[in-house]
Write an enzyme that holds these catalytic residues in place. Structure first.
Site, PDB file in Angstrom:
ATOM      1  N   ASP A 294      11.126  -0.281   0.818  1.00  0.00           N
ATOM      2  CA  ASP A 294      10.750  -1.700   0.880  1.00  0.00           C
ATOM      3  C   ASP A 294      11.844  -2.658   0.414  1.00  0.00           C
ATOM      4  O   ASP A 294      11.646  -3.869   0.420  1.00  0.00           O
ATOM      5  CB  ASP A 294       9.465  -1.943   0.081  1.00  0.00           C
ATOM      6  CG  ASP A 294       9.530  -1.337  -1.311  1.00  0.00           C
ATOM      7  OD1 ASP A 294      10.608  -1.424  -1.939  1.00  0.00           O
ATOM      8  OD2 ASP A 294       8.510  -0.778  -1.759  1.00  0.00           O
TER       9      ASP A 294
ATOM     10  N   HIS B 217      15.143   8.133   1.158  1.00  0.00           N
ATOM     11  CA  HIS B 217      14.394   8.287   2.418  1.00  0.00           C
ATOM     12  C   HIS B 217      14.821   7.227   3.439  1.00  0.00           C
ATOM     13  O   HIS B 217      14.099   6.930   4.375  1.00  0.00           O
ATOM     14  CB  HIS B 217      12.886   8.203   2.179  1.00  0.00           C
ATOM     15  CG  HIS B 217      12.352   9.359   1.396  1.00  0.00           C
ATOM     16  ND1 HIS B 217      11.104   9.372   0.822  1.00  0.00           N
ATOM     17  CD2 HIS B 217      12.909  10.559   1.085  1.00  0.00           C
ATOM     18  CE1 HIS B 217      10.923  10.518   0.181  1.00  0.00           C
ATOM     19  NE2 HIS B 217      12.007  11.251   0.324  1.00  0.00           N
TER      20      HIS B 217
ATOM     21  N   CYS C  16      18.083  -3.202  22.500  1.00  0.00           N
ATOM     22  CA  CYS C  16      19.495  -3.538  22.579  1.00  0.00           C
ATOM     23  C   CYS C  16      19.812  -4.047  23.977  1.00  0.00           C
ATOM     24  O   CYS C  16      19.059  -3.808  24.923  1.00  0.00           O
ATOM     25  CB  CYS C  16      20.254  -2.248  22.297  1.00  0.00           C
ATOM     26  SG  CYS C  16      22.023  -2.365  22.354  1.00  0.00           S
TER      27      CYS C  16
ATOM     28  N   ASN D  21      11.371   4.689  -2.026  1.00  0.00           N
ATOM     29  CA  ASN D  21      10.721   3.572  -1.336  1.00  0.00           C
ATOM     30  C   ASN D  21      11.631   2.993  -0.259  1.00  0.00           C
ATOM     31  O   ASN D  21      12.853   3.053  -0.367  1.00  0.00           O
ATOM     32  CB  ASN D  21      10.331   2.489  -2.340  1.00  0.00           C
ATOM     33  CG  ASN D  21       9.374   3.023  -3.394  1.00  0.00           C
ATOM     34  OD1 ASN D  21       8.644   3.975  -3.128  1.00  0.00           O
ATOM     35  ND2 ASN D  21       9.385   2.434  -4.573  1.00  0.00           N
TER      36      ASN D  21
ATOM     37  N   CYS E  94      20.664   1.102  17.507  1.00  0.00           N
ATOM     38  CA  CYS E  94      20.212   1.409  18.862  1.00  0.00           C
ATOM     39  C   CYS E  94      20.296   2.911  19.083  1.00  0.00           C
ATOM     40  O   CYS E  94      21.315   3.539  18.769  1.00  0.00           O
ATOM     41  CB  CYS E  94      21.096   0.678  19.874  1.00  0.00           C
ATOM     42  SG  CYS E  94      20.836   1.225  21.572  1.00  0.00           S
TER      43      CYS E  94
ATOM     44  N   PRO F  80       0.815  -1.214   0.000  1.00  0.00           N
ATOM     45  CA  PRO F  80       0.000   0.000   0.000  1.00  0.00           C
ATOM     46  C   PRO F  80       0.853   1.271   0.000  1.00  0.00           C
ATOM     47  O   PRO F  80       1.898   1.322   0.629  1.00  0.00           O
ATOM     48  CB  PRO F  80      -0.818  -0.105   1.294  1.00  0.00           C
ATOM     49  CG  PRO F  80      -0.152  -1.139   2.129  1.00  0.00           C
ATOM     50  CD  PRO F  80       0.671  -2.007   1.230  1.00  0.00           C
ATOM     51  N   ASP F  81       0.404   2.264  -0.734  1.00  0.00           N
ATOM     52  CA  ASP F  81       1.058   3.577  -0.750  1.00  0.00           C
ATOM     53  C   ASP F  81       0.766   4.254   0.592  1.00  0.00           C
ATOM     54  O   ASP F  81      -0.374   4.355   0.999  1.00  0.00           O
ATOM     55  CB  ASP F  81       0.464   4.410  -1.900  1.00  0.00           C
ATOM     56  CG  ASP F  81       1.101   5.788  -2.010  1.00  0.00           C
ATOM     57  OD1 ASP F  81       1.925   6.139  -1.148  1.00  0.00           O
ATOM     58  OD2 ASP F  81       0.757   6.490  -2.969  1.00  0.00           O
ATOM     59  N   PHE F  82       1.826   4.723   1.261  1.00  0.00           N
ATOM     60  CA  PHE F  82       1.646   5.425   2.538  1.00  0.00           C
ATOM     61  C   PHE F  82       0.604   6.525   2.425  1.00  0.00           C
ATOM     62  O   PHE F  82      -0.155   6.784   3.332  1.00  0.00           O
ATOM     63  CB  PHE F  82       2.947   6.112   2.960  1.00  0.00           C
ATOM     64  CG  PHE F  82       3.981   5.185   3.481  1.00  0.00           C
ATOM     65  CD1 PHE F  82       3.799   3.821   3.447  1.00  0.00           C
ATOM     66  CD2 PHE F  82       5.145   5.687   4.014  1.00  0.00           C
ATOM     67  CE1 PHE F  82       4.769   2.969   3.939  1.00  0.00           C
ATOM     68  CE2 PHE F  82       6.115   4.849   4.518  1.00  0.00           C
ATOM     69  CZ  PHE F  82       5.931   3.494   4.474  1.00  0.00           C
ATOM     70  N   ARG F  83       0.619   7.194   1.269  1.00  0.00           N
ATOM     71  CA  ARG F  83      -0.230   8.375   1.126  1.00  0.00           C
ATOM     72  C   ARG F  83      -1.556   8.067   0.456  1.00  0.00           C
ATOM     73  O   ARG F  83      -2.372   8.947   0.277  1.00  0.00           O
ATOM     74  CB  ARG F  83       0.516   9.458   0.331  1.00  0.00           C
ATOM     75  CG  ARG F  83       1.691  10.001   1.091  1.00  0.00           C
ATOM     76  CD  ARG F  83       2.525  10.959   0.282  1.00  0.00           C
ATOM     77  NE  ARG F  83       3.740  11.280   1.020  1.00  0.00           N
ATOM     78  CZ  ARG F  83       4.808  10.515   1.059  1.00  0.00           C
ATOM     79  NH1 ARG F  83       4.842   9.393   0.374  1.00  0.00           N
ATOM     80  NH2 ARG F  83       5.854  10.872   1.781  1.00  0.00           N
TER      81      ARG F  83
HETATM   82 ZN   LIG Z   1      22.407  -0.095  22.708  1.00  0.00          ZN
END
Ligand SMILES: [Zn+2]
Length: 233
Positions: free
Chosen positions: A84, A99, A141, A82, A107, A13-16
């Site tokens: 993904d 992005h 962590c 993307n 961490c 699915p497209d985030f937007r």
């Molecule tokens: Zn850590």
């Protein structure tokens, strides 16, 4: 350069889009770095399916077509918006994720690194053992800090290296293919302008019009048909 349209062809699915993540309540908090540091479960709850379910998706026609163009020596690299990892799954070797990406997690406290597969294994193990008392599981962590994906969140800088390499590609490109993005999210949307400024050609394949359509050497609405044509080259 590629955007969400390339992934929606694979069922992601497209985030937007109308079914997208950004339509969830409090969606703007999911990818916000201040919210993540306050309560990382907001992200892990919101992205449980979308990000940590990515293992079950396979590359679509555009991913395969771009890998093919690389194989026949006609493609220098891919700048993708993307997150993904499907270009890498398709076998493309020069992928710049402007992005960021969940490929690695770090961490927030000590900087320790884990791979996407390691984080998925932690999530699956926690779920198999009944989670952490009904709440959303947050992979942590040894030092107690939460692991955050290297996806660029709101409030964070874009990945410098990936963006610089994308700009270099755009500047020296004879042809830039804009695939499945409406060119509305800056600064990534500025990449085609760099190609145009140096006399390169831009072709746009997207189901919606874009602000650069009038400068393009060609615009086409159908990504799947375009991918098929590229595969036939
Ligand atoms: Zn850590």
């Amino acid at each position: 350069m590629t955007g969400a349209g390339v992934s929606t062809l694979c069922g992601i699915p497209d985030f937007r889009g109308p079914q997208g993540l950004y339509r969830q309540p409090n969606a703007e908090r999911i990818f916000d770095i201040d919210w993540f540091d306050r309560d990382p479960s907001v992200y892990y709850r919101g992205c449980r399916e979308l990000v940590y379910g990515l293992e079950s998706f396979t590359p679509g026609p555009v991913h395969l077509a771009l890998k093919h163009l690389e194989d026949i020596g006609r493609l220098d690299g891919i700048a993708t918006q993307n997150i993904d990892m499907l270009h890498q799954k398709a076998g493309s070797s020069h992928v710049y994720e402007v992005h960021g990406s969940p490929m690695l997690h770090h961490c927030r406290r000590c900087g320790a690194e884990k791979t996407f597969a390691e984080i998925c294994a932690m999530i699956h193990a926690a779920e198999a053992s009944g989670g952490d008392g009904g709440g959303t599981f947050v992979p942590r962590c040894g030092c107690g800090g939460a692991f955050k994906p290297d996806i660029t969140f709101f409030g964070e800088a874009l990945p410098e290296e990936a963006f610089a390499r994308s700009q270099e590609l755009a500047i020296r490109a004879d042809v830039l293919l804009v695939l499945g993005t409406s060119l509305t999210v800056y600064p990534a949307a500025g990449l085609p302008r760099l190609t145009l400024q140096r006399g390169g050609k831009v072709f746009i394949v997207n189901s919606q019009p874009t602000p650069l359509d009038e400068y393009a050497a060609g615009t086409y609405p159908d990504l799947a048909a375009f991918a098929e044509a590229m595969l036939a080259l």
